[in-house]
Design an enzyme around this catalytic site. Structure first.
Site, PDB file in Angstrom:
ATOM      1  N   ASN A  45     -15.187  78.349 -47.781  1.00  0.00           N
ATOM      2  CA  ASN A  45     -16.169  77.766 -46.864  1.00  0.00           C
ATOM      3  C   ASN A  45     -17.273  78.790 -46.620  1.00  0.00           C
ATOM      4  OD1 ASN A  45     -17.598  76.802 -44.667  1.00  0.00           O
ATOM      5  ND2 ASN A  45     -15.783  76.173 -43.511  1.00  0.00           N
TER       6      ASN A  45
ATOM      7  N   HIS B  10     -20.193  69.268 -47.131  1.00  0.00           N
ATOM      8  CA  HIS B  10     -19.868  70.644 -46.736  1.00  0.00           C
ATOM      9  C   HIS B  10     -18.497  71.002 -47.314  1.00  0.00           C
ATOM     10  CE1 HIS B  10     -19.062  74.230 -44.639  1.00  0.00           C
ATOM     11  NE2 HIS B  10     -18.204  73.698 -43.773  1.00  0.00           N
TER      12      HIS B  10
ATOM     13  N   CYS C 155     -22.070  75.172 -39.847  1.00  0.00           N
ATOM     14  CA  CYS C 155     -21.895  74.610 -41.190  1.00  0.00           C
ATOM     15  C   CYS C 155     -22.819  73.416 -41.468  1.00  0.00           C
ATOM     16  CB  CYS C 155     -20.433  74.216 -41.412  1.00  0.00           C
ATOM     17  SG  CYS C 155     -19.313  75.593 -41.171  1.00  0.00           S
TER      18      CYS C 155
HETATM   19  O1  UT7 Z   1     -16.581  74.263 -41.385  1.00  0.00           O
HETATM   20  C1  UT7 Z   1     -15.539  73.831 -40.567  1.00  0.00           C
HETATM   21  C2  UT7 Z   1     -14.567  74.992 -40.514  1.00  0.00           C
HETATM   22  N1  UT7 Z   1     -13.209  74.722 -40.366  1.00  0.00           N
HETATM   23  C3  UT7 Z   1     -12.501  73.795 -41.060  1.00  0.00           C
HETATM   24  O2  UT7 Z   1     -12.975  73.017 -41.813  1.00  0.00           O
HETATM   25  C4  UT7 Z   1     -11.025  73.810 -40.833  1.00  0.00           C
HETATM   26  C5  UT7 Z   1     -10.426  72.428 -40.819  1.00  0.00           C
HETATM   27  N2  UT7 Z   1      -8.995  72.519 -40.799  1.00  0.00           N
HETATM   28  C6  UT7 Z   1      -8.297  72.810 -41.906  1.00  0.00           C
HETATM   29  O3  UT7 Z   1      -8.857  72.992 -42.963  1.00  0.00           O
HETATM   30  C7  UT7 Z   1      -6.790  72.862 -41.786  1.00  0.00           C
HETATM   31  O4  UT7 Z   1      -6.402  72.406 -40.519  1.00  0.00           O
HETATM   32  C8  UT7 Z   1      -6.227  74.274 -42.036  1.00  0.00           C
HETATM   33  C9  UT7 Z   1      -6.407  74.649 -43.493  1.00  0.00           C
HETATM   34  C10 UT7 Z   1      -6.934  75.306 -41.162  1.00  0.00           C
HETATM   35  C11 UT7 Z   1      -4.760  74.323 -41.695  1.00  0.00           C
HETATM   36  O5  UT7 Z   1      -4.056  73.362 -42.475  1.00  0.00           O
HETATM   37  P1  UT7 Z   1      -2.929  72.451 -41.834  1.00  0.00           P
HETATM   38  O6  UT7 Z   1      -2.358  71.653 -42.901  1.00  0.00           O
HETATM   39  O7  UT7 Z   1      -3.587  71.748 -40.667  1.00  0.00           O
HETATM   40  O8  UT7 Z   1      -1.862  73.514 -41.375  1.00  0.00           O
HETATM   41  P2  UT7 Z   1      -1.342  73.822 -39.915  1.00  0.00           P
HETATM   42  O9  UT7 Z   1      -2.413  74.488 -39.100  1.00  0.00           O
HETATM   43  O10 UT7 Z   1      -0.727  72.576 -39.363  1.00  0.00           O
HETATM   44  O11 UT7 Z   1      -0.223  74.873 -40.224  1.00  0.00           O
HETATM   45  C12 UT7 Z   1       0.928  74.517 -40.931  1.00  0.00           C
HETATM   46  C13 UT7 Z   1       1.767  75.760 -41.098  1.00  0.00           C
HETATM   47  C14 UT7 Z   1       1.985  76.528 -39.798  1.00  0.00           C
HETATM   48  O12 UT7 Z   1       3.301  77.008 -39.818  1.00  0.00           O
HETATM   49  P3  UT7 Z   1       4.439  76.310 -38.937  1.00  0.00           P
HETATM   50  O13 UT7 Z   1       3.938  76.374 -37.535  1.00  0.00           O
HETATM   51  O14 UT7 Z   1       4.528  74.897 -39.460  1.00  0.00           O
HETATM   52  O15 UT7 Z   1       5.646  77.146 -39.218  1.00  0.00           O
HETATM   53  C15 UT7 Z   1       1.017  77.680 -39.931  1.00  0.00           C
HETATM   54  O16 UT7 Z   1       1.460  78.815 -39.223  1.00  0.00           O
HETATM   55  O17 UT7 Z   1       1.118  76.651 -42.003  1.00  0.00           O
HETATM   56  C16 UT7 Z   1       1.052  77.937 -41.398  1.00  0.00           C
HETATM   57  N3  UT7 Z   1      -0.139  78.626 -41.885  1.00  0.00           N
HETATM   58  C17 UT7 Z   1      -0.163  79.385 -42.983  1.00  0.00           C
HETATM   59  N4  UT7 Z   1       0.796  79.703 -43.865  1.00  0.00           N
HETATM   60  C18 UT7 Z   1       0.446  80.501 -44.891  1.00  0.00           C
HETATM   61  C19 UT7 Z   1      -1.390  78.612 -41.328  1.00  0.00           C
HETATM   62  N5  UT7 Z   1      -2.214  79.359 -42.076  1.00  0.00           N
HETATM   63  C20 UT7 Z   1      -1.476  79.843 -43.089  1.00  0.00           C
HETATM   64  C21 UT7 Z   1      -1.784  80.677 -44.187  1.00  0.00           C
HETATM   65  N6  UT7 Z   1      -0.775  80.974 -45.071  1.00  0.00           N
HETATM   66  N7  UT7 Z   1      -3.001  81.185 -44.407  1.00  0.00           N
END
Ligand code: UT7
Length: 318
Positions: free
Chosen positions: A275, A245, A112
């Site tokens: 992204n 980004h 990225c």
């Molecule tokens: O270019 C660089 C590429 N990557 C990035 O920039 C990613 C950077 N990270 C992020 O953007 C965020 O960490 C995410 C968007 C990936 C995740 O957001 P978060 O607020 O950190 O959520 P989390 O991973 O803590 O997940 C919270 C909950 C989980 O459920 P439980 O365990 O609390 O029951 C996940 O299973 O949200 C759940 N979850 C979803 N729910 C619905 C994770 N993905 C999804 C989804 N739909 N797509």
């Protein structure tokens, strides 16, 4: 001698995948995706459409807006994580599609941060007189790398391409670029597959520790933006537009907040593109140029972060 952006262009494939469409593919919902990432839709390549196809349209648009032709270009760099093939480089394939037999052409792989890396390399070719006209492209068919069963990653990414044309200038142009990498964090974001003995081995889809990537991104984007300002003795108030980004609206907002840049001076396209990895910064730049927000004379602070880890910034006068 400095280099200056003379034209910008971009392209996104026609097919749009909305959050509602994703609800039918995987256990997710529109409200979660919008509130946690800011994304409402992403573009997906057509069947048979490759990264160099996307790059071609963006490159042609950038050349047209610069009032230049492919025959003027003597340096072509494509930043991509999703090359058409193992080799030749996507840059060489694009070079052929542009009908330009001359010049230097190669790819840069910094995920990225790829576009910022490519811009920095091109700027240095221009400054030392090795190139007179550079075409710098960020292009991705990143959805090729997704596991559509993995809701942690498949909702985040999209396909697209953006490009800029650099020409020589007695004044900056590109004031400075700052690049960094730290391979100790490779495991946080990767596609751990390879081609070996004529076969794909390992896992060919994105693996990510989202929370760790988020924290790392906010930390280094702030650092590398401050580094750019300090090395040019400029203040936050001297910057007209922050173009980061486009990975997650919360990363963009957190970074802008830490820097003290108000939302009305931040370009956001993650809502409609998701992204797009190396394409995201030039795509956002081109949109803001074409809708009249970014105008000649303004100062832009570009910064990216991605797998590797890699990160970097470019301070630019349009
Ligand atoms: O270019 C660089 C590429 N990557 C990035 O920039 C990613 C950077 N990270 C992020 O953007 C965020 O960490 C995410 C968007 C990936 C995740 O957001 P978060 O607020 O950190 O959520 P989390 O991973 O803590 O997940 C919270 C909950 C989980 O459920 P439980 O365990 O609390 O029951 C996940 O299973 O949200 C759940 N979850 C979803 N729910 C619905 C994770 N993905 C999804 C989804 N739909 N797509």
């Amino acid at each position: 001698m400095y280099s200056k952006i003379a034209g910008t262009g971009s392209y996104t494939p026609e097919q749009v995948l909305t959050n509602r469409d994703l609800e039918k593919l995987v256990d997710t919902d529109d409200a979660w995706i919008r509130s946690r990432t800011g994304i409402t839709q992403r573009h997906i390549r057509a069947e048979g459409q490759t990264t160099s196809d996307l790059a071609l349209v963006a490159a042609q648009r950038a050349l047209q807006s610069a009032g230049l032709a492919a025959s003027d270009v003597d340096l072509l760099i494509v930043a991509t994580t999703t090359p058409d093939m193992v080799f030749p480089s996507t840059a060489c394939l694009l070079q052929a599609k542009l009908g330009m037999p001359q010049g230097v052409a190669f790819d840069i792989q910094a995920v990225c941060t790829g576009f910022v890396y490519a811009l920095s390399v091109a700027d240095q070719f221009m400054r030392n007189g090795s190139a007179r006209c550079a075409l710098v492209v960020g292009a991705e068919t990143f959805t090729n790398l997704l596991d559509w069963q993995d809701r942690n990653t498949c909702v985040l990414f999209g396909d697209g391409a953006g490009a800029v044309v650099l020409v020589p200038s007695p004044e900056p142009g590109i004031y400075s670029t700052h690049l960094h990498a730290d391979g100790r964090h490779a495991h946080l974001l990767s596609v751990p597959g390879s081609v070996c003995g004529g076969q794909a081995s390992g896992s060919p889809t994105v693996k990510m520790d989202g929370g760790a990537v988020f924290k790392f991104a906010v930390k280094v984007l702030d650092q590398v933006c401050r580094e750019a300002l300090a090395s040019n003795a400029l203040q936050v108030s001297d910057v007209d537009w922050l173009i980061l980004h486009q990975a997650n609206i919360r990363i963009i907002e957190s970074t802008a907040n830490k820097l003290g840049i108000p939302p009305e001076r931040v370009v956001v396209t993650v809502d409609r593109h998701g992204n797009t990895s190396a394409a995201s910064i030039p795509l956002a730049l081109d949109l803001a140029v074409r809708d009249g927000r970014v105008v000649p004379g303004q100062r832009l602070l570009l910064a990216g972060v991605g797998g590797g880890f890699t990160w970097g910034s470019a301070l630019v006068r349009m």
